[in-house]
Design a protein around this motif. Structure first.
Motif, mmCIF file in Angstrom:
data_model
loop_
_atom_site.group_PDB
_atom_site.id
_atom_site.type_symbol
_atom_site.label_atom_id
_atom_site.label_comp_id
_atom_site.label_asym_id
_atom_site.label_seq_id
_atom_site.Cartn_x
_atom_site.Cartn_y
_atom_site.Cartn_z
ATOM 1 N N UNK A 35 18.996 104.553 9.173
ATOM 2 C CA UNK A 35 19.606 105.408 8.160
ATOM 3 C C UNK A 35 19.042 105.191 6.758
ATOM 4 N N UNK A 36 17.897 104.563 6.649
ATOM 5 C CA UNK A 36 17.318 104.242 5.338
ATOM 6 C C UNK A 36 17.236 105.448 4.401
ATOM 7 N N UNK A 37 16.804 106.618 4.848
ATOM 8 C CA UNK A 37 16.718 107.747 3.907
ATOM 9 C C UNK A 37 18.072 108.229 3.385
ATOM 10 N N UNK A 38 19.162 107.867 4.049
ATOM 11 C CA UNK A 38 20.481 108.369 3.664
ATOM 12 C C UNK A 38 21.213 107.502 2.635
ATOM 13 N N UNK A 39 20.711 106.322 2.356
ATOM 14 C CA UNK A 39 21.400 105.412 1.432
ATOM 15 C C UNK A 39 21.229 105.874 -0.009
ATOM 16 N N UNK A 40 22.185 105.508 -0.852
ATOM 17 C CA UNK A 40 22.086 105.802 -2.283
ATOM 18 C C UNK A 40 20.849 105.124 -2.876
ATOM 19 N N UNK A 41 20.493 103.977 -2.339
ATOM 20 C CA UNK A 41 19.292 103.258 -2.761
ATOM 21 C C UNK A 41 18.472 102.937 -1.506
ATOM 22 N N UNK A 42 17.560 103.815 -1.113
ATOM 23 C CA UNK A 42 16.775 103.596 0.111
ATOM 24 C C UNK A 42 15.955 102.311 0.110
ATOM 25 N N UNK A 43 15.459 101.893 -1.078
ATOM 26 C CA UNK A 43 14.694 100.634 -1.135
ATOM 27 C C UNK A 43 15.580 99.452 -0.765
ATOM 28 N N UNK A 44 16.830 99.461 -1.214
ATOM 29 C CA UNK A 44 17.770 98.405 -0.842
ATOM 30 C C UNK A 44 18.136 98.519 0.636
ATOM 31 N N UNK A 45 18.132 99.727 1.171
ATOM 32 C CA UNK A 45 18.369 99.912 2.600
ATOM 33 C C UNK A 45 17.265 99.276 3.429
ATOM 34 N N UNK A 46 16.032 99.448 2.991
ATOM 35 C CA UNK A 46 14.908 98.800 3.657
ATOM 36 C C UNK A 46 15.028 97.286 3.547
ATOM 37 N N UNK A 47 15.438 96.814 2.373
ATOM 38 C CA UNK A 47 15.627 95.371 2.183
ATOM 39 C C UNK A 47 16.734 94.849 3.102
ATOM 40 N N UNK A 93 26.444 92.296 1.960
ATOM 41 C CA UNK A 93 26.195 92.516 0.528
ATOM 42 C C UNK A 93 24.994 93.417 0.293
ATOM 43 N N UNK A 94 23.933 93.167 1.025
ATOM 44 C CA UNK A 94 22.733 93.989 0.876
ATOM 45 C C UNK A 94 22.995 95.413 1.357
ATOM 46 N N UNK A 95 23.717 95.559 2.462
ATOM 47 C CA UNK A 95 24.039 96.884 2.986
ATOM 48 C C UNK A 95 24.897 97.667 1.992
ATOM 49 N N UNK A 96 25.929 97.024 1.433
ATOM 50 C CA UNK A 96 26.779 97.704 0.443
ATOM 51 C C UNK A 96 25.967 98.104 -0.785
ATOM 52 N N UNK A 97 25.061 97.239 -1.202
ATOM 53 C CA UNK A 97 24.213 97.573 -2.347
ATOM 54 C C UNK A 97 23.368 98.805 -2.067
ATOM 55 N N UNK A 98 22.894 98.929 -0.846
ATOM 56 C CA UNK A 98 22.084 100.095 -0.474
ATOM 57 C C UNK A 98 22.943 101.338 -0.350
ATOM 58 N N UNK A 99 24.067 101.217 0.328
ATOM 59 C CA UNK A 99 24.905 102.383 0.608
ATOM 60 C C UNK A 99 25.569 102.930 -0.652
ATOM 61 N N UNK A 100 26.026 102.034 -1.520
ATOM 62 C CA UNK A 100 26.759 102.455 -2.718
ATOM 63 C C UNK A 100 25.834 102.613 -3.914
ATOM 64 N N UNK A 101 24.709 101.933 -3.881
ATOM 65 C CA UNK A 101 23.757 102.028 -4.987
ATOM 66 C C UNK A 101 24.015 100.987 -6.062
ATOM 67 N N UNK A 102 24.326 99.769 -5.661
ATOM 68 C CA UNK A 102 24.557 98.698 -6.627
ATOM 69 C C UNK A 102 23.227 98.186 -7.160
ATOM 70 N N UNK A 103 23.277 97.582 -8.358
ATOM 71 C CA UNK A 103 22.031 97.233 -9.020
ATOM 72 C C UNK A 103 21.957 95.795 -9.529
ATOM 73 N N UNK A 104 23.036 95.217 -9.976
ATOM 74 C CA UNK A 104 23.000 93.963 -10.727
ATOM 75 C C UNK A 104 22.246 92.844 -10.002
ATOM 76 N N UNK A 121 29.994 95.436 -8.141
ATOM 77 C CA UNK A 121 28.825 94.664 -8.569
ATOM 78 C C UNK A 121 29.163 93.170 -8.625
ATOM 79 N N UNK A 122 30.326 92.853 -9.184
ATOM 80 C CA UNK A 122 30.749 91.460 -9.310
ATOM 81 C C UNK A 122 31.016 90.836 -7.949
ATOM 82 N N UNK A 123 31.653 91.577 -7.053
ATOM 83 C CA UNK A 123 31.940 91.059 -5.712
ATOM 84 C C UNK A 123 30.659 90.720 -4.960
#
Length: 157
Positions: A35-47, A93-104, A121-123
């Motif tokens: 599902x990498x192309x569907x994430x808010x942040x595809x690069x984080x999805x790949x990660x 954590x990495x999956x949530x960052x990809x799906x939601x588009x977290x950055x910090x 972001x803090x969580x």
């Protein structure tokens, strides 16, 4: 008299459980990769995909090492749970960052993204830093458990 090291049955149980969790994490990572192309942040999805595979392989390798460890059952169990918790929380954590588009916490994969909700972001930041400590302590315990016996050290001299 207390048992100083794990017995064969206990170490084989840890080995089998670590192998199972390692293969399961790899399976989750393969699904995440679909599902990498569907994430808010595809690069984080790949990660997330790569981290899941890496953590799964790492758990499997550690599983193969468990029968060689010279640790008490309690210490072995503690390191087992540290490894399991750090692997799953790290992938989550990495999956949530990809799906939601977290950055910090994702300096490289989050480039160009706007920062997400403060609490999310803090969580993820707290979880990521916390599991890093757990993983390092678990690795130190495993390295200690893989130390050579006194007889082996004398033989090498």
């Amino acid at each position: 008299m207390t048992q100083l090291t794990m017995n064969n049955e206990q170490s084989e149980t840890f080995k089998r459980r670590l192998l199972w969790h390692g293969i399961f994490l790899c399976t989750l990572a393969f699904i995440i990769g679909l599902f990498i192309p569907l994430y808010a942040n595809p690069r984080a999805g790949l990660a997330a995909h790569v981290i899941g595979i890496t953590e799964g392989i790492f758990l499997a390798i550690v599983g193969f090492a468990y029968p060689q460890l010279k640790l008490s059952f309690a210490i072995a169990q503690t390191s087992f749970w540290m490894l399991i918790i750090s692997a799953y929380v790290g992938l989550l954590g990495q999956f949530l960052s990809a799906a939601i588009g977290l950055k910090r916490m994702l300096v490289i994969t989050g480039t160009g993204m706007t920062e997400g909700n403060f609490w999310m972001e803090t969580s993820v930041e707290i979880a990521t830093k916390g599991i890093s400590v757990l993983l390092l302590v678990a690795c130190a315990i495993i390295l200690f458990g893989l130390r050579g016996s006194e007889k082996a050290e004398e033989f090498q001299k």
